[in-house]
Design a protein around this motif. Structure first.
Motif, short mmCIF file in Angstrom:
data_model
loop_
_atom_site.label_atom_id
_atom_site.label_comp_id
_atom_site.label_asym_id
_atom_site.label_seq_id
_atom_site.Cartn_x
_atom_site.Cartn_y
_atom_site.Cartn_z
N ALA A 264 0.83 -1.21 0.00
CA ALA A 264 0.00 0.00 0.00
C ALA A 264 0.86 1.25 0.00
N VAL A 265 1.98 1.21 0.73
CA VAL A 265 2.88 2.36 0.78
C VAL A 265 3.55 2.58 -0.57
N ILE A 266 3.95 1.49 -1.23
CA ILE A 266 4.57 1.60 -2.56
C ILE A 266 3.58 2.22 -3.54
N LEU A 267 2.32 1.79 -3.48
CA LEU A 267 1.29 2.33 -4.38
C LEU A 267 1.06 3.81 -4.11
N MET A 268 0.89 4.20 -2.84
CA MET A 268 0.65 5.60 -2.51
C MET A 268 1.84 6.47 -2.88
N ASP B 256 -1.84 -0.15 11.66
CA ASP B 256 -0.55 -0.28 12.34
C ASP B 256 0.61 0.35 11.56
N LEU B 257 0.30 0.88 10.39
CA LEU B 257 1.32 1.59 9.63
C LEU B 257 1.81 2.81 10.40
N ILE B 258 0.94 3.40 11.21
CA ILE B 258 1.30 4.57 12.01
C ILE B 258 1.75 4.17 13.41
N GLN C 66 8.73 0.56 13.75
CA GLN C 66 9.61 -0.06 12.76
C GLN C 66 8.96 -0.09 11.38
N LYS C 67 7.65 -0.34 11.37
CA LYS C 67 6.91 -0.36 10.11
C LYS C 67 6.87 1.04 9.50
N LEU C 68 6.67 2.05 10.35
CA LEU C 68 6.65 3.43 9.89
C LEU C 68 8.02 3.83 9.34
N TYR C 69 9.07 3.39 10.02
CA TYR C 69 10.44 3.70 9.57
C TYR C 69 10.68 3.16 8.17
N LEU D 49 8.07 10.66 12.19
CA LEU D 49 9.22 9.75 12.26
C LEU D 49 10.30 10.31 13.18
N ILE D 50 10.59 11.60 13.04
CA ILE D 50 11.61 12.24 13.88
C ILE D 50 11.19 12.17 15.36
#
Length: 449
Positions: free
Chosen positions: A79-83, A216-218, A222-225, A442-443
């Motif tokens: 989903a992240v690659i698509l967005m 859980d993407l947010i 680790q997934k967010l990173y 992220l920061i």
């Protein structure tokens, strides 16, 4: 007066006075566009720049993030690659429009619109982004040379410095020669992963579900990173500078109709090329998910490990060989276009008048020296870990390229009748806000836990 004879008089005077050097002056408007013939024939004249831009979306940095994402989280980061790809399509179309309408690349536009301190600051940030990107490309190529031919990593890094000679050789044969080589290498990468996908036998249902975002993407740091690393590896800041320049290699008519046609064909070119890049990025993650994640090897995050583990998991050495060949093609492609981007950025921000070979040599050294130092100090293990970090650095640099681009293309004094429509402005500023918010989050998570 006929439409083809009407100049875009809405443009502000500061874009035509005083007269300054064209972007990539030795290549600017060097390729003819047929005035007559079918729409498809005219479109073919514009095919090329989109693939040079798309190369940056499938470089070794993308490989590192996609492999890590697929191994750790299966198909869920598709989903992240698509967005990220959809964001790239929008932003690259704006970059090409800026170059076509104003005759300036994004670096020149920034120098003209901002004060000198701000312009210098943006240049330094962009050089850092190019260095981070080239770090990934150089290391990726060196790893591929080691995997295929057993060449030590440091020697492989030094060999990639010779890429600048290839660019100089191709330039003498015309810009179409550079574009043809890039397209051939892109198709090679695509073919290699098409075979690897067939060998990996991924689950179609899981792939479909992977394109649906999850909460859980947010919440998962680790997934967010990894997600933001994918974003940084996909929507690359220096590619916006590159695209705004190389679209000007075409001899489109300097009229409202001519520019409108050039904008449309350039958008088609980049959208098709970026769709191919989407397939390749998704294929890398899918192969990683279908082999490593499925086998419980969730800690695989390094390209070398992926190469060595593919054979026993898939059952044939062909998968590993194709993986390494595609990696080498990816690295060589990316260093070639990265060198061009470095030249555009330096010329645009600083207006330095140097011979083309010297400009390219300087921009190449700025990027490759850090790669050599890191390789000597950190060794193979350290360099592969730095691949993902380099993509996060790219993502952190994104706002400093995206915000000026969206601002310029939404300003009627600059764009005249080609100014972004209301819905494009809303969409473009929304994308900019998403990029800024994700980076700030992220920061915060990194330093505040």
């Amino acid at each position: 007066m006929k439409d083809t004879e009407v100049m875009d008089s809405d443009q502000a005077e500061n874009w035509t006075k005083p007269k300054e050097r064209s972007s990539l002056s030795e290549l600017n408007h060097s390729m003819k566009v047929p005035l007559k013939g079918s729409t498809f024939r005219k479109f073919l004249a514009f095919v090329g720049p989109g693939y040079l831009v798309a190369v940056g979306y499938m470089d070794p940095g993308n490989w590192a993030t996609d492999i890590a994402g697929g191994a750790q989280f299966g198909y869920s980061l598709l989903a992240v690659i698509l967005m990220s790809n959809l964001m790239a399509v929008l932003l690259q179309s704006l970059a090409s429009k800026l170059g076509i309408v104003t005759g300036h690349d994004l670096a020149q536009a920034s120098r003209n619109q901002y004060s000198k301190p701000v312009s210098i600051g943006l240049w330094i940030l962009c050089e850092l982004a190019i260095a981070a990107c080239d770090l990934a490309e150089v290391i990726g190529s060196a790893i591929a040379l080691k995997l295929l031919f057993g060449i030590p990593l440091l020697y492989g890094v030094l060999i990639t410095a010779l890429d600048v000679l290839l660019i100089l050789l191709l330039q003498h044969k015309g810009f179409r020669a550079i574009e043809t080589l890039v397209i051939v290498l892109v198709l090679t990468i695509g073919a290699c992963f098409a075979v690897d996908l067939w060998l990996a036998k991924p689950d179609a249902g899981s792939i479909f579900n992977g394109f649906v975002p999850t909460a859980d993407l947010i919440t998962n740091h680790q997934k967010l990173y990894i997600a933001i690393a994918i974003l940084g590896a996909t929507v690359m800041p220096h590619n916006l500078y590159l695209h705004s320049s190389i679209v000007q290699t075409r001899q489109y008519e300097n009229t409202y109709k001519g520019k409108r046609q050039a904008i449309r064909f350039s958008a088609w070119d980049s959208t098709i090329a970026l769709t191919l890049a989407l397939f390749i990025n998704a294929a890398i993650l899918i192969v990683s998910a279908a082999t490593f994640h499925k086998a419980g090897m969730t800690e695989v995050a390094e390209i070398s490990d992926a190469y060595h583990m593919l054979t026993p998991l898939v059952g044939t050495t062909l998968a590993s060989i194709l993986f390494a060949v595609a990696l080498l093609a990816s690295g060589q492609n990316s260093t070639l276009t990265g060198t061009l981007a470095g030249q555009i950025v330096m010329e645009g921000f600083l207006d330095i008048k140097l011979p083309p070979w010297l400009r390219r040599l300087i921009t190449r050294l700025i990027a490759i020296i850090p790669a050599v130092i890191v390789t000597i100090i950190a060794g193979e293990k350290g360099t592969e870990e730095l691949l993902i970090l380099s993509q996060v650095i790219l993502s952190l640099q994104l706002p400093f390229a995206v915000i000026p681009l969206v601002k310029f293309t939404g300003d009627k004094k600059i764009m005249g009748r080609f100014v972004n429509s209301a819905w494009v402005k809303i969409l473009a500023w929304s994308v900019s806000a998403i990029i800024v918010v994700l980076n700030l989050f992220l920061i915060y998570q990194t330093f505040m836990g």
